[in-house]
Motif scaffolding. Sequence first.
Motif, PDB file in Angstrom:
ATOM      1  N   VAL A  23       0.860  -1.183   0.000  1.00 54.86           N
ATOM      2  CA  VAL A  23       0.000   0.000   0.000  1.00 54.86           C
ATOM      3  C   VAL A  23       0.893   1.229   0.000  1.00 54.86           C
ATOM      4  N   VAL A  24       0.646   2.140  -0.946  1.00 52.30           N
ATOM      5  CA  VAL A  24       1.461   3.346  -1.046  1.00 52.30           C
ATOM      6  C   VAL A  24       0.575   4.583  -1.050  1.00 52.30           C
ATOM      7  N   ASN A  25       1.210   5.704  -0.746  1.00 53.53           N
ATOM      8  CA  ASN A  25       0.544   7.002  -0.760  1.00 53.53           C
ATOM      9  C   ASN A  25       0.957   7.700  -2.054  1.00 53.53           C
ATOM     10  N   LYS A  26       0.054   7.741  -3.026  1.00 51.70           N
ATOM     11  CA  LYS A  26       0.377   8.317  -4.340  1.00 51.70           C
ATOM     12  C   LYS A  26       0.417   9.842  -4.273  1.00 51.70           C
ATOM     13  N   ARG A  63      -4.662  11.113 -12.089  1.00 49.67           N
ATOM     14  CA  ARG A  63      -3.315  11.700 -12.019  1.00 49.67           C
ATOM     15  C   ARG A  63      -3.199  12.750 -10.914  1.00 49.67           C
ATOM     16  N   ASP A  64      -4.190  13.626 -10.819  1.00 50.40           N
ATOM     17  CA  ASP A  64      -4.075  14.757  -9.895  1.00 50.40           C
ATOM     18  C   ASP A  64      -4.595  14.455  -8.490  1.00 50.40           C
ATOM     19  N   THR A  65      -5.129  13.253  -8.294  1.00 49.49           N
ATOM     20  CA  THR A  65      -5.597  12.833  -6.963  1.00 49.49           C
ATOM     21  C   THR A  65      -4.440  12.168  -6.228  1.00 49.49           C
ATOM     22  N   SER A  66      -4.295  12.487  -4.948  1.00 50.58           N
ATOM     23  CA  SER A  66      -3.268  11.832  -4.133  1.00 50.58           C
ATOM     24  C   SER A  66      -3.934  10.803  -3.225  1.00 50.58           C
ATOM     25  N   GLY A  67      -3.099   9.996  -2.565  1.00 50.55           N
ATOM     26  CA  GLY A  67      -3.644   9.153  -1.513  1.00 50.55           C
ATOM     27  C   GLY A  67      -3.412   7.659  -1.645  1.00 50.55           C
ATOM     28  N   VAL A  68      -4.188   6.916  -0.866  1.00 48.50           N
ATOM     29  CA  VAL A  68      -3.976   5.486  -0.645  1.00 48.50           C
ATOM     30  C   VAL A  68      -4.275   4.673  -1.903  1.00 48.50           C
ATOM     31  N   MET A  69      -3.272   3.897  -2.331  1.00 50.09           N
ATOM     32  CA  MET A  69      -3.439   2.971  -3.446  1.00 50.09           C
ATOM     33  C   MET A  69      -2.840   1.634  -3.057  1.00 50.09           C
ATOM     34  N   VAL A  70      -3.590   0.553  -3.308  1.00 52.97           N
ATOM     35  CA  VAL A  70      -3.137  -0.786  -2.936  1.00 52.97           C
ATOM     36  C   VAL A  70      -2.724  -1.565  -4.189  1.00 52.97           C
ATOM     37  N   PHE A  71      -1.616  -2.273  -4.078  1.00 46.61           N
ATOM     38  CA  PHE A  71      -1.137  -3.168  -5.132  1.00 46.61           C
ATOM     39  C   PHE A  71      -1.059  -4.586  -4.574  1.00 46.61           C
ATOM     40  N   PHE A  85     -13.378  -4.880  -4.900  1.00 50.44           N
ATOM     41  CA  PHE A  85     -13.694  -3.611  -5.566  1.00 50.44           C
ATOM     42  C   PHE A  85     -14.926  -3.777  -6.459  1.00 50.44           C
ATOM     43  N   GLU A  86     -14.935  -4.857  -7.232  1.00 50.06           N
ATOM     44  CA  GLU A  86     -16.026  -5.103  -8.172  1.00 50.06           C
ATOM     45  C   GLU A  86     -17.367  -5.240  -7.450  1.00 50.06           C
ATOM     46  N   LYS A  87     -17.354  -5.933  -6.320  1.00 60.10           N
ATOM     47  CA  LYS A  87     -18.602  -6.183  -5.571  1.00 60.10           C
ATOM     48  C   LYS A  87     -18.909  -5.073  -4.564  1.00 60.10           C
ATOM     49  N   ARG A  88     -18.133  -3.998  -4.629  1.00 59.84           N
ATOM     50  CA  ARG A  88     -18.331  -2.832  -3.750  1.00 59.84           C
ATOM     51  C   ARG A  88     -18.232  -3.201  -2.272  1.00 59.84           C
ATOM     52  N   GLN A  89     -17.281  -4.079  -1.968  1.00 56.95           N
ATOM     53  CA  GLN A  89     -17.074  -4.487  -0.577  1.00 56.95           C
ATOM     54  C   GLN A  89     -15.966  -3.681   0.095  1.00 56.95           C
ATOM     55  N   THR A  90     -15.233  -2.893  -0.688  1.00 64.45           N
ATOM     56  CA  THR A  90     -14.223  -2.016  -0.092  1.00 64.45           C
ATOM     57  C   THR A  90     -14.925  -0.737   0.374  1.00 64.45           C
ATOM     58  N   GLU A 194      -8.109   9.336   1.382  1.00 66.88           N
ATOM     59  CA  GLU A 194      -7.608   9.328   2.755  1.00 66.88           C
ATOM     60  C   GLU A 194      -7.556   7.924   3.361  1.00 66.88           C
ATOM     61  N   GLU A 195      -8.552   7.101   3.055  1.00 65.91           N
ATOM     62  CA  GLU A 195      -8.627   5.807   3.727  1.00 65.91           C
ATOM     63  C   GLU A 195      -9.237   4.751   2.811  1.00 65.91           C
ATOM     64  N   LEU A 196      -8.712   3.532   2.930  1.00 65.55           N
ATOM     65  CA  LEU A 196      -9.251   2.388   2.200  1.00 65.55           C
ATOM     66  C   LEU A 196      -9.379   1.223   3.171  1.00 65.55           C
ATOM     67  N   ARG A 197     -10.574   0.641   3.204  1.00 66.78           N
ATOM     68  CA  ARG A 197     -10.800  -0.551   4.036  1.00 66.78           C
ATOM     69  C   ARG A 197     -11.115  -1.729   3.124  1.00 66.78           C
ATOM     70  N   LEU A 198     -10.491  -2.857   3.421  1.00 72.98           N
ATOM     71  CA  LEU A 198     -10.728  -4.068   2.639  1.00 72.98           C
ATOM     72  C   LEU A 198     -10.442  -5.290   3.511  1.00 72.98           C
ATOM     73  N   ARG A 199     -10.708  -6.466   2.946  1.00 73.68           N
ATOM     74  CA  ARG A 199     -10.403  -7.708   3.649  1.00 73.68           C
ATOM     75  C   ARG A 199      -9.087  -8.263   3.127  1.00 73.68           C
ATOM     76  N   HIS A 200      -8.220  -8.685   4.028  1.00 72.01           N
ATOM     77  CA  HIS A 200      -6.920  -9.213   3.613  1.00 72.01           C
ATOM     78  C   HIS A 200      -7.120 -10.505   2.823  1.00 72.01           C
ATOM     79  N   PRO A 201      -6.397 -10.654   1.688  1.00 66.41           N
ATOM     80  CA  PRO A 201      -6.593 -11.847   0.849  1.00 66.41           C
ATOM     81  C   PRO A 201      -6.180 -13.150   1.536  1.00 66.41           C
ATOM     82  N   GLU A 202      -5.379 -13.049   2.575  1.00 69.51           N
ATOM     83  CA  GLU A 202      -4.971 -14.250   3.309  1.00 69.51           C
ATOM     84  C   GLU A 202      -5.648 -14.242   4.679  1.00 69.51           C
ATOM     85  N   GLY A 203      -6.783 -14.903   4.784  1.00 75.78           N
ATOM     86  CA  GLY A 203      -7.475 -14.989   6.080  1.00 75.78           C
ATOM     87  C   GLY A 203      -8.703 -14.104   6.197  1.00 75.78           C
ATOM     88  N   GLY A 204      -8.791 -13.058   5.359  1.00 76.98           N
ATOM     89  CA  GLY A 204     -10.009 -12.256   5.317  1.00 76.98           C
ATOM     90  C   GLY A 204     -10.190 -11.231   6.422  1.00 76.98           C
TER      91      GLY A 204
END
Length: 215
Positions: A23-26, A63-71, A85-90, A194-204
């Motif tokens: 996770v990086v701050n763009k 491009r001009d938006t800053s903030g939390v991006m997950v890879f 993301f697709e199922k709008r669970q984030t 500012e913030e992103l909430r999601l479920r971890h792919p390992e264990g949820g």
Amino acid sequence: MNDTYTPPQDPLDVLHLDHHLLVVNKPSGLLSVPGKGEHLADCLIARVQAAFPDALLIHRLDRDTSGVMVFALTPHAQRHIGLQFEKRQTKKTYVARVFGRITEKTGTVDLPLIVDWPNRPLQHVNFETGKEAITDWRVVKYEENATRVRLFPKTGRSHQLRVHMREIGHPILGDPFYATGAALNAPRLMLHAEELRLRHPEGGAGQRFRAPAPF
């Protein structure tokens, strides 16, 4: 819009790293992915992959938006979080400074969006062919001729927050696409993931990644 692309050269701002996620701050002004042409090759995914060769794209920020991006660092993590993301669970929270004073304290914008083909990449509201786009918003504080708000997108359409704020008469300050006149008087687009909430792919387990707004 000024076509010269001079992205900031800040070092990579890593917010979180494990075997599955990065996770990086763009920074504002840096493309998430390469644009068309060699002059638009410098982008966040290229910089991330220079340091973490296994990194995989999941989503983008303008491009001009800053903030939390997950890879993702594994194909499994990319699929797992991509589906969230697709199922709008984030859950995504943005901070913005918008033009003028919003009189209500909270609200919801529910206006369907689609690309404005003759003027792409601009998006516009279209009740016939637009895709559902919903944004909740809440006033944080009033400033001189501006309002600081938190934005909670329920959908992930391109330019959704920027168009929705413009449509309710309060464009995001410094928006080169959707603001005009005095609303353009800002050093950058005043929009930050500012913030992103999601479920971890390992264990949820629930994860919360945060980067305070730089403005």
